[in-house]
Design an enzyme around this catalytic site. Structure first.
Site, PDB file in Angstrom:
ATOM      1  CG  ASP A 193      -1.925  -1.058   1.101  1.00  8.40           C
ATOM      2  OD1 ASP A 193      -1.763  -1.894   0.319  1.00  8.40           O
ATOM      3  OD2 ASP A 193      -2.901  -1.099   2.113  1.00  8.40           O
ATOM      4  CG  HIS A 227      -3.640   7.110   2.298  1.00  5.27           C
ATOM      5  ND1 HIS A 227      -3.259   7.287   3.545  1.00  5.27           N
ATOM      6  CD2 HIS A 227      -3.629   5.732   1.954  1.00  5.27           C
ATOM      7  CE1 HIS A 227      -3.273   6.005   3.906  1.00  5.27           C
ATOM      8  NE2 HIS A 227      -3.245   5.135   3.235  1.00  5.27           N
ATOM      9  CG  HIS A 261      -4.397   2.627  -0.807  1.00  2.00           C
ATOM     10  ND1 HIS A 261      -5.078   1.731   0.028  1.00  2.00           N
ATOM     11  CD2 HIS A 261      -3.371   3.132   0.090  1.00  2.00           C
ATOM     12  CE1 HIS A 261      -4.800   1.809   1.157  1.00  2.00           C
ATOM     13  NE2 HIS A 261      -3.781   2.540   1.395  1.00  2.00           N
ATOM     14  CG  HIS A 274       2.514   0.047   4.315  1.00  3.14           C
ATOM     15  ND1 HIS A 274       2.210  -1.080   5.031  1.00  3.14           N
ATOM     16  CD2 HIS A 274       1.253   0.457   4.216  1.00  3.14           C
ATOM     17  CE1 HIS A 274       0.813  -0.935   5.645  1.00  3.14           C
ATOM     18  NE2 HIS A 274       0.358   0.080   5.182  1.00  3.14           N
TER      19      HIS A 274
END
Length: 213
Positions: free
Chosen positions: A35, A90, A86, A181
């Site tokens: 991510d 964010h 995603h 990540h």
């Protein structure tokens, strides 16, 4: 670490067509997912490492970063990895209206489509946030969320040696979707040690299936 939180147990009750939390338990395949990229400092060495070991993974990308670093998205796709959604900014989805949440998703889908020609992409919301209105929208439009069944905790402040020791002691199981990540170097540094060990033990790692276009 592998004790399932209540949220995980509930999500696993949803159909895979709406909520993908893990792959088949009977296979020997695990799914690495990353991510918060693409990141010009941390994504390239991670891609180098995956290529070295012939491992395919899935990258859940942030729209604002896609616009800043399109060359990295092109590389991710060219090297056979899955690109996922995603969100655009964010930001915290819990503080957004449904209309704003969907704007974040649709805007990022449009950016991703330029790289893989797919209209829709698998979605992982920031911090895995989900609420009934968003779930109902996705169900009615036959869209799929991706959660995870194995949280590496690579985002916690810790020496990389501690991360390696913990993941070595409790490696992902068959079918696990592993949350990692690529906006820092923890995952890459840990995988530099662990991937050769896991592959030698017979573990295999694939990108997630792309789902409906």
């Amino acid at each position: 670490m592998n004790l399932k939180p209540r949220k995980q147990q509930l999500l696993e009750l949803l159909p895979n067509a709406l909520m993908l939390t893990r792959g088949p338990r009977h296979s020997n395949i695990r799914y690495l997912t990353f991510d918060d990229g693409p990141d010009p400092q941390h994504t390239p060495p991670l891609l180098d490492l995956l290529a070295k070991h012939g491992v395919k993974a899935s990258f859940f990308l942030i729209g604002e970063k896609i616009e800043k670093h399109p060359e990295l998205v092109r590389r991710i796709v060219a090297e056979g990895h899955l690109i996922g959604n995603h969100s655009y900014s964010h930001w915290e989805f819990r503080n957004m209206t449904l209309r704003k949440q969907l704007s974040e998703v649709h805007r990022t889908d449009a950016l991703l489509s330029a790289f893989d020609q797919r209209r829709h992409h698998r979605v992982r919301t920031p911090r895995g946030y989900l609420a009934a209105p968003l779930l109902l929208y996705f169900a009615s439009h036959r869209r799929t969320f991706v959660h995870w069944s194995y949280d590496s905790l690579d985002y916690q402040p810790q020496p990389v040696e501690d991360l390696v020791a913990r993941l070595r002691d409790q490696p992902p199981a068959c079918g696990d979707i592993v949350l990692m990540h690529d906006d820092n170097d923890m995952a890459c540094n840990a995988l530099r040690v662990l991937l050769p060990e896991w592959l030698a033990d017979g573990h295999r790692f694939h990108a997630l299936p792309s789902g409906v276009a």
